[in-house]
Write a protein that holds these residues in place. Structure first.
Motif, PDB file in Angstrom:
ATOM      1  N   CYS A   1      13.407  -2.172  -5.342  1.00  0.00           N
ATOM      2  CA  CYS A   1      14.369  -1.444  -6.174  1.00  0.00           C
ATOM      3  C   CYS A   1      14.866  -0.222  -5.401  1.00  0.00           C
ATOM      4  N   GLU A   2      16.195  -0.055  -5.344  1.00  0.00           N
ATOM      5  CA  GLU A   2      16.751   1.083  -4.615  1.00  0.00           C
ATOM      6  C   GLU A   2      16.403   2.409  -5.283  1.00  0.00           C
ATOM      7  N   GLN A   3      16.133   2.365  -6.602  1.00  0.00           N
ATOM      8  CA  GLN A   3      15.872   3.598  -7.338  1.00  0.00           C
ATOM      9  C   GLN A   3      14.421   4.071  -7.204  1.00  0.00           C
ATOM     10  N   CYS A   4      13.480   3.179  -7.494  1.00  0.00           N
ATOM     11  CA  CYS A   4      12.066   3.610  -7.488  1.00  0.00           C
ATOM     12  C   CYS A   4      11.240   2.994  -6.371  1.00  0.00           C
TER      13      CYS A   4
ATOM     14  N   VAL B   1       9.910  -0.118  -5.984  1.00  0.00           N
ATOM     15  CA  VAL B   1       8.919  -1.165  -6.217  1.00  0.00           C
ATOM     16  C   VAL B   1       9.430  -2.507  -5.693  1.00  0.00           C
ATOM     17  N   ILE B   2       8.483  -3.399  -5.432  1.00  0.00           N
ATOM     18  CA  ILE B   2       8.801  -4.757  -4.998  1.00  0.00           C
ATOM     19  C   ILE B   2       9.090  -5.580  -6.252  1.00  0.00           C
ATOM     20  N   LEU B   3      10.207  -6.319  -6.233  1.00  0.00           N
ATOM     21  CA  LEU B   3      10.648  -7.001  -7.442  1.00  0.00           C
ATOM     22  C   LEU B   3      10.401  -8.510  -7.381  1.00  0.00           C
ATOM     23  N   TYR B   4      10.160  -9.094  -8.568  1.00  0.00           N
ATOM     24  CA  TYR B   4      10.079 -10.543  -8.709  1.00  0.00           C
ATOM     25  C   TYR B   4      10.771 -10.923 -10.018  1.00  0.00           C
ATOM     26  N   PRO B   5      11.245 -12.148 -10.170  1.00  0.00           N
ATOM     27  CA  PRO B   5      11.989 -12.544 -11.365  1.00  0.00           C
ATOM     28  C   PRO B   5      11.113 -12.479 -12.629  1.00  0.00           C
ATOM     29  N   GLU B   6      11.599 -11.888 -13.681  1.00  0.00           N
ATOM     30  CA  GLU B   6      10.851 -11.814 -14.941  1.00  0.00           C
ATOM     31  C   GLU B   6      10.565 -13.213 -15.465  1.00  0.00           C
ATOM     32  N   GLY B   7       9.355 -13.397 -15.979  1.00  0.00           N
ATOM     33  CA  GLY B   7       8.970 -14.700 -16.497  1.00  0.00           C
ATOM     34  C   GLY B   7       8.492 -15.642 -15.430  1.00  0.00           C
TER      35      GLY B   7
ATOM     36  N   GLU C   1       0.839  -1.204   0.000  1.00  0.00           N
ATOM     37  CA  GLU C   1       0.000   0.000   0.000  1.00  0.00           C
ATOM     38  C   GLU C   1       0.874   1.254   0.000  1.00  0.00           C
ATOM     39  N   ARG C   2       1.957   1.219   0.754  1.00  0.00           N
ATOM     40  CA  ARG C   2       2.841   2.378   0.824  1.00  0.00           C
ATOM     41  C   ARG C   2       3.518   2.635  -0.523  1.00  0.00           C
ATOM     42  N   VAL C   3       3.980   1.566  -1.164  1.00  0.00           N
ATOM     43  CA  VAL C   3       4.628   1.721  -2.464  1.00  0.00           C
ATOM     44  C   VAL C   3       3.602   2.130  -3.527  1.00  0.00           C
TER      45      VAL C   3
ATOM     46  N   SER D   1       1.017   3.860  -3.235  1.00  0.00           N
ATOM     47  CA  SER D   1       0.567   5.244  -3.081  1.00  0.00           C
ATOM     48  C   SER D   1       1.552   6.244  -3.691  1.00  0.00           C
ATOM     49  N   GLY D   2       2.666   5.760  -4.209  1.00  0.00           N
ATOM     50  CA  GLY D   2       3.650   6.653  -4.807  1.00  0.00           C
ATOM     51  C   GLY D   2       3.201   7.211  -6.134  1.00  0.00           C
ATOM     52  N   ARG D   3       4.082   7.953  -6.760  1.00  0.00           N
ATOM     53  CA  ARG D   3       3.738   8.683  -7.974  1.00  0.00           C
ATOM     54  C   ARG D   3       3.403   7.758  -9.142  1.00  0.00           C
ATOM     55  N   SER D   4       4.139   6.635  -9.272  1.00  0.00           N
ATOM     56  CA  SER D   4       3.962   5.775 -10.440  1.00  0.00           C
ATOM     57  C   SER D   4       2.767   4.840 -10.327  1.00  0.00           C
ATOM     58  N   ARG D   5       2.260   4.641  -9.106  1.00  0.00           N
ATOM     59  CA  ARG D   5       1.143   3.738  -8.838  1.00  0.00           C
ATOM     60  C   ARG D   5       1.489   2.279  -9.132  1.00  0.00           C
ATOM     61  N   VAL D   6       2.787   1.971  -9.316  1.00  0.00           N
ATOM     62  CA  VAL D   6       3.243   0.597  -9.515  1.00  0.00           C
ATOM     63  C   VAL D   6       3.903   0.136  -8.226  1.00  0.00           C
ATOM     64  N   ALA D   7       3.479  -1.036  -7.736  1.00  0.00           N
ATOM     65  CA  ALA D   7       4.051  -1.548  -6.489  1.00  0.00           C
ATOM     66  C   ALA D   7       4.884  -2.793  -6.713  1.00  0.00           C
ATOM     67  N   VAL D   8       4.552  -3.584  -7.725  1.00  0.00           N
ATOM     68  CA  VAL D   8       5.249  -4.837  -7.992  1.00  0.00           C
ATOM     69  C   VAL D   8       5.687  -4.842  -9.451  1.00  0.00           C
ATOM     70  N   ALA D   9       6.984  -5.121  -9.684  1.00  0.00           N
ATOM     71  CA  ALA D   9       7.508  -5.111 -11.053  1.00  0.00           C
ATOM     72  C   ALA D   9       8.523  -6.241 -11.214  1.00  0.00           C
ATOM     73  N   PRO D  10       8.722  -6.723 -12.434  1.00  0.00           N
ATOM     74  CA  PRO D  10       9.671  -7.823 -12.647  1.00  0.00           C
ATOM     75  C   PRO D  10      11.120  -7.350 -12.630  1.00  0.00           C
ATOM     76  N   LEU D  11      11.983  -8.253 -12.243  1.00  0.00           N
ATOM     77  CA  LEU D  11      13.420  -8.052 -12.415  1.00  0.00           C
ATOM     78  C   LEU D  11      13.775  -8.694 -13.751  1.00  0.00           C
TER      79      LEU D  11
END
Length: 239
Positions: free
Chosen positions: A224-227, A229-235, A180-182, A184-194
């Protein structure tokens, strides 16, 4: 933790669907407003005409009362004429009577004009009222269809909200709070692939090798240290 990431990704998918459903639902307001604009325009015009008609009738009564008061004064001067003592008093009385007669005639003329305007306005209101009824009848099928479409959109949104509530209640509270905290950020993305190259699928910042390994091992939730988001392996679809 793999299951947690999968659940978070599913929650994000639901949240994206909810956002689209809310956007769709919000569009019905302007659509209904545009559809009903001709009706509202006629209603405003009729209301304005009724206001003007009320004012004209009030002014008519005011002029009638003023004219009657002047006629009373004229009768008083006519009675006084019988008691004048000389030509000077008679001339002064006749001058005053002439002024009163002209003022009375002006009031009477203005009263007639206002009465004619009132009649025309009254007829115009009746005509516009018929136009309003016809316009409402013409637009009613489209309006009913639009309202039904909005009801279906509301029902669809409610279903999504129920699914989200059921999904959220099964999540670990700390993971949900982080999401929820992530989110609520600007991008509205919380989970993204690595990505296979070791980059964040949201901001494309390349992670250190150790963090890449932690994400792929499906241990703790890695961000991700930059944005952030919570990361998971792509695919892996977070599962």
């Amino acid at each position: 933790m793999t299951d947690t990431r999968a659940s978070l990704l599913e929650l994000q998918t639901l949240d994206d669907e909810i956002a689209r459903a809310e956007k769709k639902l919000a569009e019905f307001g302007p659509r209904l407003q545009a559809l009903e604009e001709p009706v509202r325009a006629l209603e405003v015009e009729i209301e304005g005409a009724r206001t003007r008609l009320t004012e004209m009738r009030q002014n008519t009564r005011r002029l009638e009362q003023a004219a009657e008061q002047k006629r009373d004064r004229l009768r008083s001067y006519e009675a006084r004429m019988e008691r004048v003592r000389n030509m000077r008093e008679e001339a002064a009385a006749r001058t005053e009577m002439d002024l009163i007669r002209r003022a009375t005639e002006a009031d009477e003329q203005e009263t007639l004009e206002l009465m004619e305007q009132s009649t025309r306005t009254d007829l115009r209101i009746d005509e516009m009222a018929k136009q309003l009824d016809a316009k409402r009848a013409e637009l009613e099928p489209e309006r009913e269809a639009l309202l039904q479409e909005r009801k279906e959109a509301e029902d669809a949104l409610n279903v999504l909200m129920d699914r989200r509530a059921n999904q959220a209640i099964r999540l670990d509270k700390q993971a949900l709070s982080l999401y929820e905290r992530v989110r609520s950020g600007r991008s509205r993305v919380a989970v993204a692939p690595l990505t296979a190259e070791g980059a964040c699928g949201s901001c494309y910042n390349t992670l250190p090798i150790q963090q890449q390994s932690e994400v792929r091992r499906a241990g703790a939730l890695i961000r991700c240290e930059q944005c952030g988001v919570i990361l998971y392996p792509e695919g892996d679809s977070a599962s």
